[in-house]
Write an enzyme that holds these catalytic residues in place. Structure first.
Site, PDB file in Angstrom:
ATOM      1  N   LYS A  78      29.033  -3.656  -9.185  1.00  0.00           N
ATOM      2  CA  LYS A  78      28.618  -4.036 -10.544  1.00  0.00           C
ATOM      3  C   LYS A  78      27.485  -3.140 -11.034  1.00  0.00           C
ATOM      4  O   LYS A  78      27.506  -2.656 -12.168  1.00  0.00           O
ATOM      5  CB  LYS A  78      28.195  -5.514 -10.534  1.00  0.00           C
ATOM      6  CG  LYS A  78      27.821  -6.061 -11.887  1.00  0.00           C
ATOM      7  CD  LYS A  78      28.201  -7.528 -12.013  1.00  0.00           C
ATOM      8  CE  LYS A  78      27.320  -8.450 -11.201  1.00  0.00           C
ATOM      9  NZ  LYS A  78      26.045  -8.745 -11.852  1.00  0.00           N
ATOM     10  N   SER A  79      26.491  -2.920 -10.190  1.00  0.00           N
ATOM     11  CA  SER A  79      25.339  -2.106 -10.608  1.00  0.00           C
ATOM     12  C   SER A  79      25.781  -0.700 -10.986  1.00  0.00           C
ATOM     13  O   SER A  79      25.356  -0.144 -12.006  1.00  0.00           O
ATOM     14  CB  SER A  79      24.330  -2.012  -9.459  1.00  0.00           C
ATOM     15  OG  SER A  79      23.775  -3.267  -9.206  1.00  0.00           O
ATOM     16  N   ARG A 101      25.957   1.360 -14.852  1.00  0.00           N
ATOM     17  CA  ARG A 101      25.263   2.643 -15.014  1.00  0.00           C
ATOM     18  C   ARG A 101      26.241   3.771 -15.326  1.00  0.00           C
ATOM     19  O   ARG A 101      25.916   4.693 -16.077  1.00  0.00           O
ATOM     20  CB  ARG A 101      24.467   2.946 -13.741  1.00  0.00           C
ATOM     21  CG  ARG A 101      23.230   2.037 -13.597  1.00  0.00           C
ATOM     22  CD  ARG A 101      22.808   1.947 -12.140  1.00  0.00           C
ATOM     23  NE  ARG A 101      21.525   1.300 -11.921  1.00  0.00           N
ATOM     24  CZ  ARG A 101      21.329  -0.019 -11.822  1.00  0.00           C
ATOM     25  NH1 ARG A 101      22.350  -0.848 -11.948  1.00  0.00           N
ATOM     26  NH2 ARG A 101      20.125  -0.507 -11.597  1.00  0.00           N
ATOM     27  N   SER A 112      11.868  -4.566  -8.941  1.00  0.00           N
ATOM     28  CA  SER A 112      13.027  -4.785  -9.799  1.00  0.00           C
ATOM     29  C   SER A 112      13.691  -3.464 -10.168  1.00  0.00           C
ATOM     30  O   SER A 112      13.105  -2.631 -10.861  1.00  0.00           O
ATOM     31  CB  SER A 112      12.618  -5.526 -11.082  1.00  0.00           C
ATOM     32  OG  SER A 112      13.690  -5.468 -12.009  1.00  0.00           O
ATOM     33  N   GLN A 168      16.095  -3.287 -12.127  1.00  0.00           N
ATOM     34  CA  GLN A 168      16.404  -3.333 -13.557  1.00  0.00           C
ATOM     35  C   GLN A 168      15.246  -2.779 -14.369  1.00  0.00           C
ATOM     36  O   GLN A 168      15.444  -2.007 -15.311  1.00  0.00           O
ATOM     37  CB  GLN A 168      16.705  -4.775 -13.986  1.00  0.00           C
ATOM     38  CG  GLN A 168      17.998  -5.295 -13.390  1.00  0.00           C
ATOM     39  CD  GLN A 168      18.298  -6.720 -13.787  1.00  0.00           C
ATOM     40  OE1 GLN A 168      17.533  -7.344 -14.527  1.00  0.00           O
ATOM     41  NE2 GLN A 168      19.397  -7.253 -13.302  1.00  0.00           N
ATOM     42  N   ASP A 225      20.632 -10.285  -4.056  1.00  0.00           N
ATOM     43  CA  ASP A 225      21.732 -11.101  -4.588  1.00  0.00           C
ATOM     44  C   ASP A 225      22.477 -11.876  -3.505  1.00  0.00           C
ATOM     45  O   ASP A 225      23.399 -12.634  -3.802  1.00  0.00           O
ATOM     46  CB  ASP A 225      22.724 -10.199  -5.339  1.00  0.00           C
ATOM     47  CG  ASP A 225      22.099  -9.624  -6.604  1.00  0.00           C
ATOM     48  OD1 ASP A 225      21.217 -10.283  -7.176  1.00  0.00           O
ATOM     49  OD2 ASP A 225      22.490  -8.517  -6.998  1.00  0.00           O
ATOM     50  N   ARG A 229      27.429 -16.435  -8.313  1.00  0.00           N
ATOM     51  CA  ARG A 229      27.186 -16.365  -6.872  1.00  0.00           C
ATOM     52  C   ARG A 229      27.011 -17.757  -6.253  1.00  0.00           C
ATOM     53  O   ARG A 229      27.323 -17.958  -5.080  1.00  0.00           O
ATOM     54  CB  ARG A 229      25.991 -15.473  -6.574  1.00  0.00           C
ATOM     55  CG  ARG A 229      26.214 -14.035  -7.027  1.00  0.00           C
ATOM     56  CD  ARG A 229      25.213 -13.073  -6.434  1.00  0.00           C
ATOM     57  NE  ARG A 229      25.074 -11.879  -7.257  1.00  0.00           N
ATOM     58  CZ  ARG A 229      25.933 -10.864  -7.289  1.00  0.00           C
ATOM     59  NH1 ARG A 229      27.018 -10.887  -6.541  1.00  0.00           N
ATOM     60  NH2 ARG A 229      25.727  -9.827  -8.071  1.00  0.00           N
TER      61      ARG A 229
HETATM   62  C1  S3P Z   1      20.399  -5.165 -10.352  1.00  0.00           C
HETATM   63  C2  S3P Z   1      19.152  -5.435  -9.883  1.00  0.00           C
HETATM   64  C3  S3P Z   1      18.756  -6.742  -9.331  1.00  0.00           C
HETATM   65  C4  S3P Z   1      19.969  -7.602  -9.001  1.00  0.00           C
HETATM   66  C5  S3P Z   1      21.013  -7.566 -10.070  1.00  0.00           C
HETATM   67  C6  S3P Z   1      21.494  -6.152 -10.297  1.00  0.00           C
HETATM   68  C7  S3P Z   1      20.678  -3.831 -10.900  1.00  0.00           C
HETATM   69  O1  S3P Z   1      17.972  -7.416 -10.304  1.00  0.00           O
HETATM   70  O2  S3P Z   1      19.584  -8.935  -8.777  1.00  0.00           O
HETATM   71  O3  S3P Z   1      22.125  -8.366  -9.721  1.00  0.00           O
HETATM   72  O4  S3P Z   1      21.859  -3.479 -11.087  1.00  0.00           O
HETATM   73  O5  S3P Z   1      19.719  -3.094 -11.167  1.00  0.00           O
HETATM   74  P1  S3P Z   1      16.353  -7.177 -10.382  1.00  0.00           P
HETATM   75  O6  S3P Z   1      16.131  -5.770 -10.700  1.00  0.00           O
HETATM   76  O7  S3P Z   1      15.906  -8.094 -11.473  1.00  0.00           O
HETATM   77  O8  S3P Z   1      15.865  -7.569  -9.027  1.00  0.00           O
END
Ligand code: S3P
Length: 446
Positions: A23-24, A28, A169, A171, A321, A396
């Site tokens: 997913k990540s 991107r 984080s 994100q 996660d 999840r």
């Molecule tokens: C993610 C970062 C994580 C994760 C999320 C996906 C990402 O969140 O929990 O499912 O793709 O960068 P945080 O950056 O808030 O920890």
């Protein structure tokens, strides 16, 4: 609401499976493809609702995005700085990653946009990205100061940011780096603990000049602004966070043997595998290789008698996660498991710390929350089960509860499995194809 029931299994889970794309990386790939010049081909893209929301947003910002075949997508990008103002509100559904990374991109583009999401996403904090991004010259206006809907006026001539992350984080890190793409000068981000580095890997893949320095106490990342990102094909590995569900199921159900193909094994994502190995799991990795710039391998899983462990908070970013499904494994292990430093779980798709504790409690497992730690008293065998789990719009939690139901004495019910579509389309079919017994809850039982 789609209530589902998962029945205890008397025979092992068997077979070979490939879970959907990461997913990540999928978010991107679409975002950077849209910011690159030329056509990016993506193979193995996750076609879950979260990623489809990102595709919709990048289209609304001017990129041409097409699905050519299952998992095969083509993105014709606009180039950094050349996104167009969207005509309508951008709805990012259930996805925090999509909302926060997009906020970073928009902060340094001179246009107006509004981001919103579903009821779960509208409860999640946005100040963590607005605060650093404001320094590039963007203006934000958010409901209650911190929540979606969020109106963004991107900077006309964005300044590069220099930011030390207060929370681990990926994100927030990614939002700052993505804003830095359209800022003149060098963007600095410092993270006290390394978090997933897919943004950094893909930025390099698209030709950006990026340096990463390991300081011993985290990482410093430097990105040169205004690169010309060049389209580059991407292969997305299977998501280790999705593989975690069949993997734990096969560990818990006697007689299982599952092979999970092409799983992403980026070391910043493999904290669950480390922890399960400490608990006594026998996980074998075959065909280790590099694909699309990321380490991948095939995981071979057979059951194991697990024991409780104490998991340090420093490991949290590498398995952030995976705590709900790890908690399910811990519930079946012998002895007490303490999972430390889970404060960030309170701001996931649900308050995941509370939801994980409630999931176990509803099924007869003794569990306690102490500060930011979750303490689980393992049953050393099948927990009672028989509970109805409130999934709280959290994919999840839903999948963890359905896996628990395979290893309990009585079935486990979830009130709503529909959110599984955000990250793992085909979860029920994949699991049932390996021998699970998950079905819609009969109406007369609801
Ligand atoms: C993610 C970062 C994580 C994760 C999320 C996906 C990402 O969140 O929990 O499912 O793709 O960068 P945080 O950056 O808030 O920890």
């Amino acid at each position: 609401m789609e209530a589902m029931i998962s029945r205890p299994l008397t025979a092992g889970l068997k077979g070979e499976a490939m879970v959907p794309g990461d997913k990540s990386i999928s978010h991107r790939a679409l975002m950077l493809g849209a910011l690159a010049v030329g056509e990016t081909g993506i193979t193995g893209l996750l076609e879950g609702e979260d990623v489809l929301a990102t595709a919709g947003a990048m289209r609304a910002l001017g990129a041409e995005i097409e699905r050519e075949a299952p998992g095969r997508w083509r993105v014709a990008g606009c180039g950094v700085g050349a996104l167009r103002e969207p005509e309508n509100v951008l709805d990012m559904g259930n996805s925090g990653t999509a909302a926060r990374l997009l906020t970073g991109i928009l902060a340094s583009h001179p246009l107006f946009a509004v981001i919103t999401g579903d009821a779960s996403l509208r409860r999640r904090p946005m100040r963590r990205v607005m605060a650093p991004l404001a320094a590039c010259g963007a203006r934000f206006s958010a409901r209650a100061g911190d929540l979606l809907p969020l109106a963004i006026e991107g900077a006309r001539a964005a300044l590069p940011l220099n930011y030390r992350l207060p929370v681990a984080s990926a994100q927030v890190k990614s939002a700052v780096l993505l804003a830095g793409l359209n800022a003149r000068g060098v963007t600095f981000v410092e993270e006290p603990v390394a978090t997933r580095d897919h943004t950094e890997n893909l930025l390099r893949h698209f030709g950006a000049a990026l340096e990463v320095e390991d300081t011993g106490a985290g990482r410093v990342i430097r990105l040169a602004g205004l690169p010309e990102l060049r389209a580059a094909d991407i292969t997305v590995p299977a998501d280790p966070s999705s593989a975690a569900f069949p993997l734990v199921a096969a560990l818990l159900v006697a007689g299982s043997r599952l092979v999970l193909r092409h799983v992403g094994l980026n070391p910043l994502r493999t904290g669950l595998f480390t922890t399960l190995a400490e608990m006594g799991a026998g996980l074998a990795v075959e065909n280790s290789r590099i694909a699309g710039g990321e380490p991948v391998g095939d995981l071979v899983v057979t059951p194991a008698a697990l024991r409780g462990v104490d998991v340090p908070s420093e490991r949290a970013p590498r398995m952030i996660d995976e705590y709900p499904i790890l908690a399910v494994a811990a519930a079946c292990a012998r002895g007490v498991t303490r999972l430390r430093g889970l404060g960030e779980l309170r701001v996931k798709e649900s308050d995941r710390l509370a939801a994980t504790a409630a999931l176990l409690q509803a099924n007869g497992v003794a569990v306690a929350i102490a500060g930011d730690d979750l303490i689980i008293t393992g049953m050393g065998g099948p927990p009672p089960g028989g509970g109805v789990v409130a999934t709280a719009m959290d994919h999840r939690i839903a999948m963890s509860a359905l896996v628990l139901g395979m290893a309990t004495r009585a079935p486990v019910v979830v009130d709503d499995a529909s959110f599984i579509e955000t990250s793992f389309p085909g979860f029920v079919a994949l699991m049932n194809g390996c021998g699970a017994a998950i079905a819609p809850l009969p109406a007369d039982a609801a």
